[in-house]
Every structure is written in structure tokens, then in C-alpha cells.
Write a protein that holds these residues in place. Structure first.
Motif, PDB file in Angstrom:
ATOM      1  N   SER A 148       0.826  -1.209   0.000  1.00 57.17           N
ATOM      2  CA  SER A 148       0.000   0.000   0.000  1.00 57.17           C
ATOM      3  C   SER A 148       0.856   1.253   0.000  1.00 57.17           C
ATOM      4  CB  SER A 148      -0.921   0.013   1.234  1.00 57.17           C
ATOM      5  OG  SER A 148      -1.818  -1.071   1.179  1.00 57.17           O
ATOM      6  N   VAL A 149       1.937   1.231   0.814  1.00 50.38           N
ATOM      7  CA  VAL A 149       2.837   2.376   0.861  1.00 50.38           C
ATOM      8  C   VAL A 149       3.510   2.582  -0.491  1.00 50.38           C
ATOM      9  CG1 VAL A 149       4.977   3.263   1.851  1.00 50.38           C
ATOM     10  CG2 VAL A 149       3.259   2.218   3.335  1.00 50.38           C
ATOM     11  N   ALA A 150       3.927   1.472  -1.114  1.00 48.34           N
ATOM     12  CA  ALA A 150       4.574   1.570  -2.426  1.00 48.34           C
ATOM     13  C   ALA A 150       3.622   2.152  -3.456  1.00 48.34           C
ATOM     14  CB  ALA A 150       5.059   0.192  -2.871  1.00 48.34           C
ATOM     15  N   LEU A 151       2.391   1.658  -3.450  1.00 49.15           N
ATOM     16  CA  LEU A 151       1.404   2.173  -4.395  1.00 49.15           C
ATOM     17  C   LEU A 151       1.131   3.644  -4.142  1.00 49.15           C
ATOM     18  CD1 LEU A 151      -1.188  -0.752  -4.565  1.00 49.15           C
ATOM     19  CD2 LEU A 151       0.438  -0.070  -6.330  1.00 49.15           C
ATOM     20  N   PHE A 152       1.116   4.005  -2.869  1.00 49.51           N
ATOM     21  CA  PHE A 152       0.852   5.396  -2.510  1.00 49.51           C
ATOM     22  C   PHE A 152       1.931   6.309  -3.088  1.00 49.51           C
ATOM     23  CE2 PHE A 152       1.023   8.948   0.581  1.00 49.51           C
ATOM     24  CZ  PHE A 152      -0.281   9.391   0.450  1.00 49.51           C
ATOM     25  N   VAL A 153       3.167   5.874  -2.967  1.00 49.51           N
ATOM     26  CA  VAL A 153       4.279   6.663  -3.480  1.00 49.51           C
ATOM     27  C   VAL A 153       4.275   6.697  -4.993  1.00 49.51           C
ATOM     28  CG1 VAL A 153       6.792   6.816  -3.642  1.00 49.51           C
ATOM     29  CG2 VAL A 153       5.706   6.247  -1.440  1.00 49.51           C
ATOM     30  N   PHE A 154       4.105   5.500  -5.611  1.00 53.99           N
ATOM     31  CA  PHE A 154       4.133   5.434  -7.067  1.00 53.99           C
ATOM     32  C   PHE A 154       2.963   6.180  -7.683  1.00 53.99           C
ATOM     33  CE2 PHE A 154       6.966   1.618  -6.760  1.00 53.99           C
ATOM     34  CZ  PHE A 154       8.009   2.167  -7.492  1.00 53.99           C
ATOM     35  N   ASP A 155       1.867   6.276  -6.939  1.00 51.31           N
ATOM     36  CA  ASP A 155       0.683   6.930  -7.467  1.00 51.31           C
ATOM     37  C   ASP A 155       0.798   8.445  -7.428  1.00 51.31           C
ATOM     38  OD1 ASP A 155      -1.825   6.493  -8.653  1.00 51.31           O
ATOM     39  OD2 ASP A 155      -2.803   7.169  -6.830  1.00 51.31           O
ATOM     40  N   GLY A 156       1.879   8.914  -6.848  1.00 53.42           N
ATOM     41  CA  GLY A 156       2.102  10.359  -6.831  1.00 53.42           C
ATOM     42  C   GLY A 156       1.443  11.056  -5.680  1.00 53.42           C
ATOM     43  N   LYS A 157       0.834  10.294  -4.754  1.00 50.66           N
ATOM     44  CA  LYS A 157       0.157  10.908  -3.627  1.00 50.66           C
ATOM     45  C   LYS A 157       1.063  11.012  -2.409  1.00 50.66           C
ATOM     46  CE  LYS A 157      -4.360   9.166  -4.974  1.00 50.66           C
ATOM     47  NZ  LYS A 157      -5.479   8.310  -4.605  1.00 50.66           N
ATOM     48  N   GLY A 158       2.150  10.294  -2.434  1.00 44.91           N
ATOM     49  CA  GLY A 158       3.046  10.305  -1.291  1.00 44.91           C
ATOM     50  C   GLY A 158       4.413  10.762  -1.721  1.00 44.91           C
ATOM     51  N   GLY A 159       5.389  10.552  -0.840  1.00 44.12           N
ATOM     52  CA  GLY A 159       6.763  10.878  -1.181  1.00 44.12           C
ATOM     53  C   GLY A 159       6.912  12.343  -1.482  1.00 44.12           C
ATOM     54  N   GLY A 160       7.321  12.627  -2.725  1.00 45.25           N
ATOM     55  CA  GLY A 160       7.622  14.012  -3.098  1.00 45.25           C
ATOM     56  C   GLY A 160       6.456  14.735  -3.719  1.00 45.25           C
ATOM     57  N   SER A 161       5.218  14.357  -3.393  1.00 44.23           N
ATOM     58  CA  SER A 161       4.061  14.995  -4.025  1.00 44.23           C
ATOM     59  C   SER A 161       3.997  16.483  -3.746  1.00 44.23           C
ATOM     60  CB  SER A 161       2.760  14.320  -3.556  1.00 44.23           C
ATOM     61  OG  SER A 161       2.605  14.479  -2.156  1.00 44.23           O
ATOM     62  N   ASP A 162       4.590  16.887  -2.612  1.00 46.19           N
ATOM     63  CA  ASP A 162       4.568  18.311  -2.295  1.00 46.19           C
ATOM     64  C   ASP A 162       5.438  19.116  -3.251  1.00 46.19           C
ATOM     65  OD1 ASP A 162       2.859  17.850  -0.227  1.00 46.19           O
ATOM     66  OD2 ASP A 162       4.419  17.742   1.312  1.00 46.19           O
ATOM     67  N   ILE A 189       0.386  10.510 -12.865  1.00 47.33           N
ATOM     68  CA  ILE A 189      -0.294   9.249 -13.107  1.00 47.33           C
ATOM     69  C   ILE A 189       0.485   8.110 -12.443  1.00 47.33           C
ATOM     70  CG2 ILE A 189      -0.918   7.596 -14.929  1.00 47.33           C
ATOM     71  CD1 ILE A 189      -2.762  10.031 -14.677  1.00 47.33           C
ATOM     72  N   SER A 190      -0.235   7.141 -11.913  1.00 49.74           N
ATOM     73  CA  SER A 190       0.391   5.979 -11.286  1.00 49.74           C
ATOM     74  C   SER A 190       1.316   5.268 -12.264  1.00 49.74           C
ATOM     75  CB  SER A 190      -0.686   5.009 -10.795  1.00 49.74           C
ATOM     76  OG  SER A 190      -0.107   3.765 -10.441  1.00 49.74           O
ATOM     77  N   GLN A 191       2.472   4.861 -11.764  1.00 50.11           N
ATOM     78  CA  GLN A 191       3.423   4.124 -12.588  1.00 50.11           C
ATOM     79  C   GLN A 191       2.876   2.776 -13.022  1.00 50.11           C
ATOM     80  OE1 GLN A 191       6.464   5.297 -13.748  1.00 50.11           O
ATOM     81  NE2 GLN A 191       5.549   7.187 -12.982  1.00 50.11           N
ATOM     82  N   LEU A 192       1.842   2.298 -12.333  1.00 48.29           N
ATOM     83  CA  LEU A 192       1.274   0.999 -12.671  1.00 48.29           C
ATOM     84  C   LEU A 192       0.522   1.005 -14.003  1.00 48.29           C
ATOM     85  CD1 LEU A 192      -0.057  -0.134  -9.184  1.00 48.29           C
ATOM     86  CD2 LEU A 192       2.077  -0.779 -10.309  1.00 48.29           C
ATOM     87  N   ASN A 193       0.005   2.163 -14.390  1.00 48.16           N
ATOM     88  CA  ASN A 193      -0.738   2.206 -15.663  1.00 48.16           C
ATOM     89  C   ASN A 193      -0.293   3.349 -16.566  1.00 48.16           C
ATOM     90  OD1 ASN A 193      -1.779   4.302 -14.205  1.00 48.16           O
ATOM     91  ND2 ASN A 193      -3.918   3.668 -14.351  1.00 48.16           N
ATOM     92  N   VAL A 194       0.903   3.888 -16.298  1.00 48.09           N
ATOM     93  CA  VAL A 194       1.361   5.026 -17.090  1.00 48.09           C
ATOM     94  C   VAL A 194       1.571   4.658 -18.548  1.00 48.09           C
ATOM     95  CG1 VAL A 194       3.821   4.665 -16.607  1.00 48.09           C
ATOM     96  CG2 VAL A 194       2.975   6.965 -17.139  1.00 48.09           C
TER      97      VAL A 194
END
Length: 316
Positions: free
Chosen positions: A18-32, A97-102
Motif C-alpha cells: 500500500s505504501v509503495a502504491l501510494f508513493v508510485f501513485d504520486g500521492k506520497g513521497g515528493g508529491s509536495d 499518473i500511477s506508474q502501474l498504468n502510465v
């Protein structure tokens, strides 16, 4: 390993995913650190031209002598320009966009998206616009399709990319008439059955055929109905073969309007309505095809009797 330990391991794994998806989805990590104004045009008055290229169509809207012109010769619908400028002045990058479906979305934009190029004070700004199949999410991407973003306007729930998906015909100015009783000099309708309606300004008011008593209220309503009169759509040859065939038949009426302003003069042919359809076909001297809904077309097609003053009525 106990069952509790197994479940704990599964839970930890799910949390990590979930954390990985959150980051890859652009909502976490460096989203700011996202540049949310990446596609924003702060000064839309600086736009000199808009070019839209896609596999379906190409068009260019350009400011010429203070007016917007489509493909070098056609007037542009001012309401479409207003909407486009409003979107460009407020568009907000929501997230990458999420890296999973980019890759899937990149291919979607490549095949069905629009490449938009804005000329701003001599400089060009290019991006891709598109969306998901259901048109519920709008995507903007850099010119190279490397970075793709979900975009929105906070509080605005409409599909942003739709403005760039409009066809050339939908960009055109739909104003068919812009005359009223102050500017109309003459209006003639010749019907296929040989009858004729002639409204002509004489001295201080209008004469209607040879009628001695005119219902002025009906006449004024009719003449003012020509002000800001919009057609529903333009048709291109081949779009609707039944209308192409209709153009080869004799019109049911020919309408000629003369205005004080010669640019507002109109000469139109009106064709019989196709059974079951909701629109009448109209054509001008260039055989350009336009459609107007049944109710408003029939409002245009008045006859002499419609303006006769009923003896039971009293004029003011």
C-alpha cells in the motif's frame, strides 16, 4: 509458524504494498514538490494562436486583426474561446499518473489524445490532452509524453480535456442571424407552393405583403427573434448521407434578409424535414449545410395569415 504470525506477515506485506502504491501513485513521497501550475496560462490575453492536432482532425485558431479565426477563414464561437481560456487559466495538476498504468495511458494519449500548441507572445507551449474512456478523468502530458498528470480545477467537475476534443465544426461561430426590428430592412420568404411573405420597412414601420391591419405584437416578436439566433450545428459532407441527399432536392422555402449592416445579410434555402428527425437542413449560397431544430425553424417560417390582426383583438 503460528497462524497469528502468518497473518501478521501478510498484514505487513499488504502495508508495504500500500505504501509503495501510494508513493508510485504520486500521492506520497515528493508529491509536495509537484508543480501544480505546470500547464497553467496566467495571462490568456497573450495567446495568439491555438493549434490542435490529432488522428481525427487538425485545426488552428488564430487571432487576426483582433478577431479569432478558424483555419484562416471561419469565425470562431466566442463562448468556446471563453471556456478554453477559463480552463487554461485555472487548470491544476492534481497528481502524476500511477506508474502501474502510465504506459497504458501514454498509449491512449498517443492514439486518441490531442496535441495542443499555444503561441504565447511568440513562444510556443505544447502539451497533450486526453482522458479515460468514460471521460471522467482528464490527463495532461508534456510534449514528449514522458510526464503525465491527472488535472482538474478544484470545484469544477466537468471533463477538462473535452474542450480540446471539439471538432472544427464545433469551434465555429453558430450565430446564424443577429438582426432585429431596428436593423432589418427587408425580409422575404419564397415558398415552394408559390406563396410569398414580404416584410419591408416603409417610412416608420413595416409593411407585411398588402395587409391593411397588422398584429404589431406578433410582428415585433417575430422580428426580434432574429437577434442572436443560433444554428444547432454545421454538417460536413459524408457525416449524415441522408442530409447530403436532401441537399439535392428542391427547398421548401428560400429566405432572404437584408440588414442595415450588410455583413448580417442572409440568403438561405430551407429543406423539408426528414421524417423522424428533429432538425431542418438549411444551406447558404456556398451549399454549406447547417441544421436548426424543428421548433425554431418553424418559428422562422411564418406566412401572411400569421400577421393578420384578429378582429376580436384591439391594438394598443
Amino acid at each position: 509458524m503460528t497462524k497469528v504470525q502468518q497473518l501478521s506477515g501478510v498484514l505487513i506485506a499488504l502495508v508495504l504494498v500500500s505504501v509503495a502504491l501510494f508513493v508510485f501513485d504520486g500521492k506520497g513521497g515528493g508529491s509536495d514538490n509537484i508543480d501544480r501550475t505546470r500547464f497553467l496560462v496566467e495571462d490568456t490575453a497573450a495567446i495568439q494562436s491555438v493549434t490542435i492536432n490529432s488522428k481525427a482532425f487538425d485545426l488552428k485558431v488564430e487571432k487576426q486583426e483582433g478577431s479569432w479565426v478558424l483555419n484562416d477563414s471561419l469565425a470562431v464561437d466566442p463562448s468556446v474561446m471563453r471556456v478554453m481560456k477559463s480552463i487554461l487559466s485555472q487548470v491544476n495538476v492534481q497528481r502524476p499518473i500511477s506508474q502501474l498504468n502510465v504506459e497504458e495511458i501514454r498509449e491512449l494519449l498517443r492514439n486518441t489524445g490531442q496535441q495542443v500548441t499555444l503561441e504565447l507572445n511568440g513562444e510556443e507551449k505544447t502539451f497533450f490532452a486526453g482522458g479515460n474512456v468514460n471521460k471522467t478523468q482528464a490527463y495532461f502530458a508534456d510534449a514528449d509524453l514522458e510526464n503525465i498528470y491527472l488535472v482538474n480545477i478544484p470545484g469544477y467537475n466537468h471533463y477538462l480535456s473535452g474542450i480540446f476534443e471539439l471538432t472544427p465544426n464545433q469551434w465555429r461561430d453558430r450565430e446564424l442571424f443577429d438582426s432585429n426590428y431596428r436593423s432589418i430592412q427587408n425580409l422575404t420568404i419564397d415558398y415552394a407552393d408559390g406563396s410569398q411573405l414580404v416584410l419591408e420597412f416603409e417610412d416608420r414601420f413595416f409593411a407585411v405583403n398588402q395587409l391593411q391591419r397588422i398584429d404589431t405584437a406578433v410582428l415585433m416578436d417575430y422580428l426580434n427573434g432574429f437577434e442572436g439566433f443560433l444554428l444547432n450545428d454545421y454538417l460536413s459532407p459524408g457525416m449524415f448521407p441522408s442530409y447530403d441527399s436532401l441537399l439535392q432536392t428542391e427547398p421548401i422555402a428560400k429566405l432572404n434578409l437584408t440588414d442595415i449592416d450588410a455583413s448580417k445579410n442572409r440568403a438561405l434555402e430551407i429543406y423539408a424535414k426528414i421524417p423522424g428527425e428533429q432538425f431542418y437542413l438549411l444551406s447558404d449560397g456556398k451549399q454549406e449545410m447547417m441544421v436548426v431544430d424543428e421548433r425554431r425553424t418553424e418559428m422562422l417560417l411564418k406566412r401572411e395569415d400569421d400577421f393578420k390582426l384578429d378582429d376580436s383583438k384591439e391594438e394598443d
